[in-house]
Structure formats: structure tokens, C-alpha cells
Design a protein around this motif. Structure first.
Motif, short mmCIF file in Angstrom:
data_model
loop_
_atom_site.label_atom_id
_atom_site.label_comp_id
_atom_site.label_asym_id
_atom_site.label_seq_id
_atom_site.Cartn_x
_atom_site.Cartn_y
_atom_site.Cartn_z
N GLU A 5 0.87 -1.19 0.00
CA GLU A 5 0.00 0.00 0.00
C GLU A 5 0.89 1.23 0.00
O GLU A 5 1.75 1.36 0.85
CB GLU A 5 -0.85 0.02 1.28
CG GLU A 5 -1.98 -0.96 1.31
CD GLU A 5 -3.16 -0.53 0.44
OE1 GLU A 5 -3.33 0.68 0.23
OE2 GLU A 5 -3.88 -1.44 -0.04
N ARG A 8 -1.75 7.67 -2.04
CA ARG A 8 -2.35 8.12 -3.30
C ARG A 8 -2.77 9.56 -3.19
O ARG A 8 -3.22 9.97 -2.12
CB ARG A 8 -3.60 7.31 -3.60
CG ARG A 8 -3.30 5.89 -3.98
CD ARG A 8 -4.59 5.15 -3.99
NE ARG A 8 -4.40 3.87 -3.35
CZ ARG A 8 -5.08 2.79 -3.69
NH1 ARG A 8 -5.97 2.84 -4.62
NH2 ARG A 8 -4.86 1.65 -3.08
N HIS A 10 -0.05 8.84 -6.14
CA HIS A 10 1.35 8.52 -5.99
C HIS A 10 2.23 9.67 -6.47
O HIS A 10 1.87 10.39 -7.38
CB HIS A 10 1.71 7.28 -6.80
CG HIS A 10 0.82 6.12 -6.53
ND1 HIS A 10 0.55 5.68 -5.25
CD2 HIS A 10 0.14 5.30 -7.35
CE1 HIS A 10 -0.25 4.62 -5.32
NE2 HIS A 10 -0.52 4.39 -6.58
N SER A 24 -2.21 9.00 -10.61
CA SER A 24 -3.31 8.16 -10.15
C SER A 24 -3.44 7.01 -11.13
O SER A 24 -3.67 7.23 -12.31
CB SER A 24 -4.62 8.95 -10.11
OG SER A 24 -4.51 10.03 -9.21
N LEU A 25 -3.27 5.80 -10.64
CA LEU A 25 -3.27 4.63 -11.53
C LEU A 25 -4.68 4.25 -11.94
O LEU A 25 -5.67 4.67 -11.33
CB LEU A 25 -2.58 3.46 -10.82
CG LEU A 25 -1.13 3.70 -10.42
CD1 LEU A 25 -0.57 2.50 -9.67
CD2 LEU A 25 -0.27 4.00 -11.65
N GLU A 27 -7.81 1.50 -12.44
CA GLU A 27 -8.37 0.47 -11.57
C GLU A 27 -7.40 -0.73 -11.59
O GLU A 27 -6.90 -1.11 -12.64
CB GLU A 27 -9.73 0.07 -12.16
CG GLU A 27 -10.42 -1.03 -11.45
CD GLU A 27 -11.55 -0.51 -10.56
OE1 GLU A 27 -12.02 0.61 -10.82
OE2 GLU A 27 -11.93 -1.24 -9.64
N GLY A 29 -4.58 -0.63 -9.96
CA GLY A 29 -3.38 -0.07 -9.33
C GLY A 29 -2.11 -0.83 -9.65
O GLY A 29 -1.79 -1.07 -10.82
N LEU A 30 -1.41 -1.21 -8.60
CA LEU A 30 -0.11 -1.85 -8.78
C LEU A 30 -0.21 -3.23 -9.42
O LEU A 30 0.78 -3.76 -9.94
CB LEU A 30 0.62 -1.96 -7.43
CG LEU A 30 0.98 -0.63 -6.76
CD1 LEU A 30 1.63 -0.89 -5.40
CD2 LEU A 30 1.90 0.19 -7.64
#
Ligand SMILES: [Zn+2]
Length: 131
Positions: A5, A8, A10, A24-25, A27, A29-30
Motif C-alpha cells: 500500500e 495516493r 502517488h 493516479s493509476l 483500476e 493499481g499496482l
């Protein structure tokens, strides 16, 4: 495996600090982390995560970013002209997305991403014949 985690949106930085991004990624995310084996990415060796075009802002150092394009020149690969670190690129496979250097994200050790999947850059989706 549990993905780390991190705060955000990021913050992403190059090595020397000349370039700073707010990201901002998409949906997922990583979990969107991918490596790619195309002739460029295999040399760059970076892990990219996905952000929508409106999810990335250059906070600092827009004038320090260099642009590299090759082949069809659809993708735009950006890197810091001072320290050489790849920060992000506008994708060829999806020009509505940026790939962002996962290892440039504040607070993220890329080892914590575990086994990252590979994109088939050798057989790029845009090079396959239409059906
Ligand atoms: Zn730099």
C-alpha cells in the motif's frame, strides 16, 4: 501475494529529482505491473504500471523530460535528460494510457511486486494482422 500500500495519488520522481510526477493509476493499481520484451523495453528493463492520460501530471521538470520515439513513433517514451531515468510513456497498445515506471513511485520497492507478468512486446498487438 499482497501488493504494498502506498499513498495516493502517488508521487513519482526520477533519480536526480529534476522530474516529479503526480500519478493516479487505473483500476487495479499496482496489479497492472508488467514487463515487456520489445526491443526497447528489454533494454530499458523497467516495470510499468498503468495510468489514464488524465491521471498523470508533471509537477516539476517538464522542461527536463526528453522524448524518445522509434518504429511507428506511436509510443512516446519520456526520460529525465539529467539522470537518464525513464519516468513514463504514452502507450502504443493503448494511447489512452501511460505506462509509469513502478520503481519511480515513492515508497515502493519493486521487489515487493513479486513475479511481474510479461507483455508480449515482440508480437505487439498493433503488429498483428487484422482478423
Ligand atoms: Zn533526473
Amino acid at each position: 501475494m499482497t501488493l504494498p500500500e502506498i499513498t495516493r495519488p502517488h508521487r513519482a520522481t526520477c533519480h536526480c529529482g529534476a522530474v516529479e510526477l503526480e500519478v493516479s493509476l487505473v483500476e487495479g493499481g499496482l496489479s497492472t505491473a508488467r514487463r515487456c520484451d520489445c526491443s526497447y523495453c528489454r533494454r530499458r528493463g523497467a516495470i510499468a504500471v498503468s495510468a489514464p492520460l488524465d491521471g498523470l501530471r508533471v509537477i516539476r521538470g517538464a522542461d527536463k523530460l526528453s522524448l524518445y520515439q522509434w518504429g511507428t513513433k506511436t509510443a512516446k517514451h519520456y526520460f529525465c535528460s539529467v539522470c537518464g531515468i525513464y519516468t513514463h510513456h504514452q502507450r502504443r497498445s493503448n494511447p489512452n494510457e501511460y505506462g509509469v515506471n513502478a520503481a519511480s513511485l515513492d515508497g515502493l520497492n519493486p521487489r515487493d511486486l513479486g513475479d511481474v507478468k510479461w507483455s508480449d512486446g515482440v508480437n505487439h498487438p498493433s503488429d498483428r494482422p487484422a482478423r
